[in-house]
Design a protein around this motif. Structure first.
Motif, mmCIF file in Angstrom:
data_model
loop_
_atom_site.group_PDB
_atom_site.id
_atom_site.type_symbol
_atom_site.label_atom_id
_atom_site.label_comp_id
_atom_site.label_asym_id
_atom_site.label_seq_id
_atom_site.Cartn_x
_atom_site.Cartn_y
_atom_site.Cartn_z
ATOM 1 N N LEU A 49 -34.096 43.350 16.971
ATOM 2 C CA LEU A 49 -32.911 43.297 16.116
ATOM 3 C C LEU A 49 -33.296 42.851 14.713
ATOM 4 O O LEU A 49 -32.833 43.410 13.729
ATOM 5 C CB LEU A 49 -31.877 42.336 16.710
ATOM 6 C CG LEU A 49 -31.289 42.749 18.062
ATOM 7 C CD1 LEU A 49 -30.411 41.640 18.606
ATOM 8 C CD2 LEU A 49 -30.514 44.046 17.921
ATOM 9 N N LYS A 50 -34.118 41.808 14.659
ATOM 10 C CA LYS A 50 -34.710 41.313 13.416
ATOM 11 C C LYS A 50 -35.947 40.538 13.827
ATOM 12 O O LYS A 50 -36.128 40.253 15.005
ATOM 13 C CB LYS A 50 -33.718 40.461 12.622
ATOM 14 C CG LYS A 50 -33.279 39.194 13.292
ATOM 15 C CD LYS A 50 -32.306 38.438 12.415
ATOM 16 C CE LYS A 50 -31.995 37.072 13.020
ATOM 17 N NZ LYS A 50 -31.140 36.291 12.161
ATOM 18 N N PRO A 51 -36.845 40.210 12.905
ATOM 19 C CA PRO A 51 -38.065 39.505 13.300
ATOM 20 C C PRO A 51 -37.757 38.237 14.101
ATOM 21 O O PRO A 51 -36.968 37.392 13.668
ATOM 22 C CB PRO A 51 -38.734 39.178 11.960
ATOM 23 C CG PRO A 51 -38.259 40.264 11.048
ATOM 24 C CD PRO A 51 -36.833 40.537 11.470
ATOM 25 N N GLY A 52 -38.341 38.161 15.300
ATOM 26 C CA GLY A 52 -38.148 37.006 16.169
ATOM 27 C C GLY A 52 -36.957 37.087 17.092
ATOM 28 O O GLY A 52 -36.771 36.209 17.930
ATOM 29 N N LEU A 53 -36.121 38.116 16.961
ATOM 30 C CA LEU A 53 -34.943 38.268 17.811
ATOM 31 C C LEU A 53 -34.939 39.679 18.392
ATOM 32 O O LEU A 53 -34.934 40.657 17.653
ATOM 33 C CB LEU A 53 -33.663 38.011 17.011
ATOM 34 C CG LEU A 53 -32.361 38.010 17.816
ATOM 35 C CD1 LEU A 53 -32.351 36.848 18.825
ATOM 36 C CD2 LEU A 53 -31.170 37.899 16.882
ATOM 37 N N ASN A 54 -34.976 39.754 19.723
ATOM 38 C CA ASN A 54 -35.074 41.040 20.422
ATOM 39 C C ASN A 54 -33.991 41.159 21.480
ATOM 40 O O ASN A 54 -33.429 40.159 21.932
ATOM 41 C CB ASN A 54 -36.429 41.154 21.129
ATOM 42 C CG ASN A 54 -37.584 41.085 20.181
ATOM 43 O OD1 ASN A 54 -37.928 42.072 19.562
ATOM 44 N ND2 ASN A 54 -38.186 39.909 20.046
ATOM 45 N N THR A 55 -33.747 42.389 21.897
ATOM 46 C CA THR A 55 -32.952 42.655 23.090
ATOM 47 C C THR A 55 -33.871 43.332 24.096
ATOM 48 O O THR A 55 -34.881 43.927 23.733
ATOM 49 C CB THR A 55 -31.741 43.566 22.810
ATOM 50 O OG1 THR A 55 -32.214 44.811 22.312
ATOM 51 C CG2 THR A 55 -30.782 42.923 21.847
ATOM 52 N N ARG A 56 -33.509 43.221 25.362
ATOM 53 C CA ARG A 56 -34.298 43.860 26.410
ATOM 54 C C ARG A 56 -33.338 44.422 27.457
ATOM 55 O O ARG A 56 -32.509 43.698 28.001
ATOM 56 C CB ARG A 56 -35.233 42.840 27.062
ATOM 57 C CG ARG A 56 -35.923 43.373 28.296
ATOM 58 C CD ARG A 56 -36.962 42.437 28.883
ATOM 59 N NE ARG A 56 -36.499 41.070 28.989
ATOM 60 C CZ ARG A 56 -37.305 40.015 28.881
ATOM 61 N NH1 ARG A 56 -38.586 40.164 28.673
ATOM 62 N NH2 ARG A 56 -36.826 38.808 29.009
ATOM 63 N N LEU A 57 -33.447 45.709 27.719
ATOM 64 C CA LEU A 57 -32.761 46.337 28.840
ATOM 65 C C LEU A 57 -33.742 46.346 29.999
ATOM 66 O O LEU A 57 -34.884 46.800 29.835
ATOM 67 C CB LEU A 57 -32.357 47.766 28.499
ATOM 68 C CG LEU A 57 -31.222 47.926 27.496
ATOM 69 C CD1 LEU A 57 -31.051 49.389 27.136
ATOM 70 C CD2 LEU A 57 -29.933 47.359 28.048
ATOM 71 N N HIS A 58 -33.329 45.828 31.146
ATOM 72 C CA HIS A 58 -34.260 45.759 32.267
ATOM 73 C C HIS A 58 -33.619 46.287 33.544
ATOM 74 O O HIS A 58 -32.407 46.249 33.718
ATOM 75 C CB HIS A 58 -34.763 44.321 32.480
ATOM 76 C CG HIS A 58 -33.688 43.332 32.777
ATOM 77 N ND1 HIS A 58 -33.249 43.048 34.053
ATOM 78 C CD2 HIS A 58 -32.940 42.555 31.955
ATOM 79 C CE1 HIS A 58 -32.296 42.134 33.996
ATOM 80 N NE2 HIS A 58 -32.091 41.816 32.732
ATOM 81 N N GLY A 59 -34.456 46.787 34.407
ATOM 82 C CA GLY A 59 -34.042 47.255 35.713
ATOM 83 C C GLY A 59 -35.147 46.972 36.705
ATOM 84 O O GLY A 59 -36.325 47.136 36.391
ATOM 85 N N SER A 60 -34.781 46.511 37.901
ATOM 86 C CA SER A 60 -35.804 46.208 38.894
ATOM 87 C C SER A 60 -35.258 46.442 40.293
ATOM 88 O O SER A 60 -34.051 46.521 40.514
ATOM 89 C CB SER A 60 -36.289 44.762 38.761
ATOM 90 O OG SER A 60 -35.236 43.865 39.002
ATOM 91 N N PHE A 61 -36.187 46.555 41.209
ATOM 92 C CA PHE A 61 -35.871 46.626 42.628
ATOM 93 C C PHE A 61 -36.279 45.302 43.243
ATOM 94 O O PHE A 61 -37.428 44.881 43.116
ATOM 95 C CB PHE A 61 -36.623 47.778 43.299
ATOM 96 C CG PHE A 61 -36.162 49.130 42.853
ATOM 97 C CD1 PHE A 61 -34.988 49.668 43.354
ATOM 98 C CD2 PHE A 61 -36.887 49.859 41.933
ATOM 99 C CE1 PHE A 61 -34.552 50.916 42.942
ATOM 100 C CE2 PHE A 61 -36.472 51.101 41.517
ATOM 101 C CZ PHE A 61 -35.289 51.633 42.026
ATOM 102 N N MET A 62 -35.320 44.621 43.917
ATOM 103 C CA MET A 62 -35.585 43.342 44.562
ATOM 104 C C MET A 62 -35.697 43.567 46.062
ATOM 105 O O MET A 62 -34.822 44.181 46.664
ATOM 106 C CB MET A 62 -34.437 42.354 44.344
ATOM 107 C CG MET A 62 -34.303 41.808 42.989
ATOM 108 S SD MET A 62 -33.128 40.417 42.898
ATOM 109 C CE MET A 62 -31.754 40.925 43.891
ATOM 110 N N SER A 63 -36.744 43.053 46.657
ATOM 111 C CA SER A 63 -36.910 43.106 48.101
ATOM 112 C C SER A 63 -36.786 41.687 48.627
ATOM 113 O O SER A 63 -37.533 40.800 48.202
ATOM 114 C CB SER A 63 -38.273 43.694 48.459
ATOM 115 O OG SER A 63 -38.441 43.705 49.863
#
Length: 185
Positions: free
Chosen positions: A63-77
């Motif tokens: 978004l700006k230096p030092g500030l990010n977004t993260r879209l995540h997806g995972s499979f939990m067992s």
């Protein structure tokens, strides 16, 4: 909601999150974590120690230096307890979400965000009342996570997080996840 739609929605939203995404050489990450049960999760799994694991991918956007977004997806067992309808660990649960990450110095990052979990439950005749009937799982359940990351190198980070999610009318499981994140460069 189908699993295909569950993964398609965050991926479609990725270009909308940041106009700066083109600056990053490769914003993709691979995540592998161990799951340690806490609270109501202890009623759902066979062991409160290492209750399972999660494998997933994520995409970061600055978004700006030092500030990010993260879209995540995972499979939990998870190793579900007898009578929960989740005894089969080869039926992974789907967990997706979005985090906001604040970098602190060159090594640390702190994050928090919203999650959605699609629990996989197989209802059979010996399912306990706390997991069957009106207490069975149906659809996407909301939750949140907060945590920290430590950079061992430019590509490898250690990650610790606390997760809380809905399950049914009686249970709101929480768990700790401890693992590694590999950032593709």
């Amino acid at each position: 909601m189908s699993v295909k739609r569950l993964f398609a929605l965050p991926l479609l939203a990725l270009p909308l999150l940041s106009q700066e995404a083109a600056k990053s050489t490769n914003p993709f990450e691979f995540q592998a974590t161990g799951i340690i049960a806490n609270g109501d999760m202890n009623k759902m799994v066979r062991s409160g120690n290492l209750a399972g694991y999660a494998l997933g991918f994520a995409a970061r956007s600055e978004l700006k230096p030092g500030l990010n977004t993260r879209l995540h997806g995972s499979f939990m067992s998870l190793r579900g307890a007898n009578g929960t309808g989740m005894e089969n660990p080869s039926r992974p649960h789907v967990n997706v979400g979005i985090d906001v990450i604040q970098d602190v110095g060159a090594k640390w990052g702190f994050f928090g965000g919203l999650t959605g979990t699609y629990w996989k439950q197989s209802l059979v005749t010996n399912t306990l009342p706390a997991f069957s009937g009106t207490n069975s799982v149906n659809g996407l359940k909301l939750g949140f996570r907060v945590g920290a990351e430590y950079a061992f190198s430019k590509e490898v980070r250690g990650q610790f997080a606390f997760n809380q999610a809905e399950f049914n009318k009686q249970l709101n499981p929480s768990w700790y996840s401890l693992g590694v994140v590999y950032r593709f460069q």
